[in-house]
Design an enzyme around this catalytic site. Structure first.
Site, short mmCIF file in Angstrom:
data_model
loop_
_atom_site.label_atom_id
_atom_site.label_comp_id
_atom_site.label_asym_id
_atom_site.label_seq_id
_atom_site.Cartn_x
_atom_site.Cartn_y
_atom_site.Cartn_z
N LYS A 1 0.83 -1.21 0.00
CA LYS A 1 0.00 0.00 0.00
C LYS A 1 0.87 1.26 0.00
O LYS A 1 1.60 1.52 0.96
CB LYS A 1 -0.91 0.04 1.23
CG LYS A 1 -1.94 1.19 1.13
CD LYS A 1 -2.64 1.48 2.42
CE LYS A 1 -1.89 2.42 3.32
NZ LYS A 1 -1.70 3.78 2.75
N GLY B 1 7.42 4.73 7.96
CA GLY B 1 6.55 5.89 8.19
C GLY B 1 6.85 6.51 9.53
O GLY B 1 7.96 6.38 10.06
N SER B 2 5.84 7.14 10.09
CA SER B 2 6.07 7.89 11.34
C SER B 2 6.25 6.96 12.53
O SER B 2 5.74 5.83 12.55
CB SER B 2 4.89 8.82 11.59
OG SER B 2 3.71 8.07 11.72
N THR B 3 6.96 7.46 13.53
CA THR B 3 7.18 6.67 14.74
C THR B 3 5.85 6.38 15.44
O THR B 3 5.64 5.28 15.96
CB THR B 3 8.16 7.41 15.67
OG1 THR B 3 9.43 7.46 14.98
CG2 THR B 3 8.37 6.68 16.98
N GLY C 1 4.24 3.57 13.65
CA GLY C 1 5.09 2.39 13.87
C GLY C 1 4.82 1.75 15.23
O GLY C 1 4.74 0.53 15.36
N GLU D 1 10.79 1.03 9.80
CA GLU D 1 11.76 2.10 9.54
C GLU D 1 11.01 3.39 9.82
O GLU D 1 10.09 3.75 9.10
CB GLU D 1 12.26 2.00 8.10
CG GLU D 1 13.61 2.68 7.91
CD GLU D 1 13.45 4.11 7.45
OE1 GLU D 1 13.33 4.99 8.33
OE2 GLU D 1 13.46 4.33 6.24
N CYS E 1 13.51 10.84 6.29
CA CYS E 1 13.58 10.36 7.68
C CYS E 1 15.00 10.49 8.25
O CYS E 1 15.17 10.67 9.44
CB CYS E 1 13.07 8.94 7.78
SG CYS E 1 13.75 7.88 6.51
N GLU F 1 11.00 15.46 15.39
CA GLU F 1 11.15 15.42 13.93
C GLU F 1 10.16 16.39 13.29
O GLU F 1 8.97 16.34 13.57
CB GLU F 1 10.88 14.00 13.43
CG GLU F 1 11.15 13.85 11.94
CD GLU F 1 10.92 12.43 11.44
OE1 GLU F 1 9.93 11.80 11.84
OE2 GLU F 1 11.73 11.97 10.63
P1 ADP Z 1 2.77 10.69 8.08
O1 ADP Z 1 2.19 10.91 9.45
O2 ADP Z 1 4.07 11.33 7.90
O3 ADP Z 1 1.80 10.92 6.96
P2 ADP Z 1 2.29 7.93 8.39
O4 ADP Z 1 3.14 7.10 9.27
O5 ADP Z 1 0.93 8.34 8.88
O6 ADP Z 1 3.14 9.18 8.00
O7 ADP Z 1 2.10 7.24 6.99
C1 ADP Z 1 2.93 6.26 6.44
C2 ADP Z 1 2.08 5.17 5.84
O8 ADP Z 1 1.37 4.53 6.91
C3 ADP Z 1 1.02 5.63 4.86
O9 ADP Z 1 0.93 4.68 3.82
C4 ADP Z 1 -0.25 5.63 5.70
O10 ADP Z 1 -1.42 5.45 4.95
C5 ADP Z 1 0.00 4.43 6.60
N1 ADP Z 1 -0.74 4.42 7.86
C6 ADP Z 1 -1.20 5.48 8.57
N2 ADP Z 1 -1.83 5.07 9.69
C7 ADP Z 1 -1.78 3.71 9.70
C8 ADP Z 1 -2.24 2.67 10.59
N3 ADP Z 1 -2.90 2.96 11.70
N4 ADP Z 1 -1.98 1.39 10.27
C9 ADP Z 1 -1.28 1.08 9.16
N5 ADP Z 1 -0.85 1.99 8.28
C10 ADP Z 1 -1.08 3.29 8.53
#
Ligand code: ADP
Length: 486
Positions: free
Chosen positions: A191, A243-245, A248, A265, A299, A396
């Site tokens: 995705k 993606g974001s911590t 994660g 990561e 990142c 960050e």
């Molecule tokens: P940002 O906050 O910088 O947009 P995210 O960590 O939210 O970064 O996004 C990174 C990826 O994680 C995107 O593909 C987003 O759709 C997906 N994402 C966001 N929330 C969730 C979640 N609860 N579970 C799984 N994937 C998610």
């Protein structure tokens, strides 16, 4: 300024030359790529992907919900039976084919990446897309050599991998995730992020054209809820997330106690350290690249700068002078250094951090560049007069905002650099090899660059410590998260 009617032309003069979008195929509406074909989402819902330079809709993209995720996972599970058993050499051939098709279509990929995400075309054309192709080439080579990668351990694929990627390097992150998973015999549900789905969907088209058996790669689109459906699906064996911590941590909790393997990561707040014996002009270029590359949506961005006190005034002055030459504007213009901020939401986050920096007493410097009226833009920014406790030193920002501090001794800078919950990357600038090696031992970061920054290579592992995540992507290390041993 360059004056007209003069005989010379300064090499930095601004000559707008936007990359043409002719012959770039972008559809009005994109469906989900499941089991080798594009299919409509079960509930018929779509969302818009927006051009961050002018707020215009580029295309509508299918919103995958539970039923669609389930369909994609079933397709991947079915495909796993044969994909995990075909001759490894054959698997490698398919991966090579994908790499070659990315190269053939590289211009198209670069333009779409810059349109959808806002990054300068020079970066997508010269860095992101070639690196994505290289990643497939590199892992294609490993497909039939796994017994050399893991001698006497009989590596076997895990099964179905759920892969969730961010919006800052959309195609490159898809390559980082897909190539090692395929080389080791796994099948995938991937995705892309909701603000940058288009290059992953273009990749789906070339994967279909490559003749890869159906169901081996499924690409579905949606936002966090779709991601969560992948994470929580009971028939997935492995989650790989960048993606974001915050997300994660949520994912780590969600898979705790299940059979799923996981690599994360996550964020960073990387230190970039300039010693008094560094080649100063080269270091200034390195500082610029470390924080302003991809609008700071990186990142591992060198977002905390530490300058040795004796050269601080010189470095800061040179840095300000160099910042003043940066061109902020149309990502499709080859002269652009800093493109658009990826989304309104991210722009708000960055602006909020700038406000916090000011409220907490930081001294700001921003270049006097004219920002376009429409779209999402942020002038290159630096902050002085900061200490370790300032919010913008600790958190960050993921934007073109640099937090500067000074130091006197090596010990002091090591302590300051390590005083963060993150541990993704660091940069050290010095002419002394011994100092460089000493710091590479002492800094707690997954990647340490010496006299350079933001250099990536398919053969080189990348990943973090502490709240920056775990598991490595790239190189031989990048195979391990996708295999089990019997
Ligand atoms: P940002 O906050 O910088 O947009 P995210 O960590 O939210 O970064 O996004 C990174 C990826 O994680 C995107 O593909 C987003 O759709 C997906 N994402 C966001 N929330 C969730 C979640 N609860 N579970 C799984 N994937 C998610």
């Amino acid at each position: 300024m360059v004056q007209k009617n003069k005989t010379f032309k300064a090499s930095w003069s601004y000559d707008p030359a936007p990359e043409s979008t002719d012959h770039i195929q972008i559809k009005k509406k994109y469906d989900l790529y499941i089991d080798g074909k594009f299919v409509k989402p079960e509930n018929g819902k779509y969302f818009e992907t927006i051009n961050p330079t002018n707020d215009e809709v580029i295309a509508e993209v299918a919103l995958a919900e539970k039923e669609d995720v389930d369909k994609a996972v079933r397709a991947a599970r079915n495909a796993f039976k044969s994909w995990s058993k075909i001759e490894p050499k054959e698997r490698g051939k398919y991966i090579y084919r994908i790499a070659r098709l990315i190269q053939e279509r590289s211009r198209e990929f670069a333009v779409i990446e810059s349109l959808d995400g806002g990054k300068p075309i020079r970066e997508s054309r010269d860095i992101d897309i070639p690196l994505a192709a290289n990643h497939f080439f590199y892992y294609a080579g490993w497909a039939d050599k796994l017994e050399y990668a893991f001698p006497n351990r009989n590596p076997k694929p895990l099964g179905v991998a759920g892969q969730i990627i961010p919006w800052n390097f959309p195609l490159l992150m898809a390559a980082w995730k897909l190539a090692p998973a395929l080389a080791t015999g796994n099948t995938v549900v991937l995705k892309p992020a909701e603000t940058t789905p288009l290059t992953a969907l273009k990749l789906a088209e070339i994967i279909r054209d490559s003749g890869l058996p159906k169901g081996v790669v499924n690409i579905i689109t949606g936002a966090g809820k779709t991601g969560a459906e992948i994470v929580n699906h009971p028939d997935i064996d492995k989650i790989s997330f960048t993606g974001s911590t915050a997300v994660g941590k949520y994912i780590q909790k969600a898979v705790a106690g299940t059979h799923k393997k996981i690599t994360l990561e996550l964020g960073g707040k990387s230190a970039n350290i300039i010693f008094e014996d560094a080649a100063i002009d080269q270091a200034v270029e390195g500082i610029i690249d470390a924080i302003f590359f991809n609008q700071g949506h990186v990142c591992c961005a060198g977002s905390r700068l530490f300058i040795q006190e004796s050269v601080a005034d010189t470095v800061i002055q040179k840095l300000k002078d160099r910042m003043a030459t940066l061109i902020v504007g149309d990502p499709l213009d080859k002269n652009t250094d800093i493109g658009a901020i990826n989304s309104k939401r991210q722009l708000k986050t960055i602006e909020n951090y700038i406000k916090i920096g000011l409220d907490e007493g930081g001294e700001i410097y921003q270049t006097d560049c004219k920002l376009p009226k429409k779209g999402n833009w942020c002038a290159p920014t630096l902050f002085l007069n900061l200490s370790q406790s300032h919010t913008i030193v600790q958190e960050e920002i993921f934007g073109p905002v640099l937090a500067i501090q000074t130091f006197r001794t090596i010990q002091e800078v090591i302590e300051k650099a390590n005083n963060t919950p993150y541990g993704l990357a660091a940069g050290v600038w010095t002419q002394k090899g011994a100092k460089l090696f000493h710091l590479s031992q002492k800094l707690k970061a997954g990647v340490i660059w010496g006299n350079t920054f933001n250099k990536f290579d398919a053969t080189s592992p990348f990943g973090g410590y502490k709240e920056s995540g775990f598991g490595r992507e790239g190189g031989l290390h990048g195979l391990k998260p996708y295999v089990k041993f019997e």
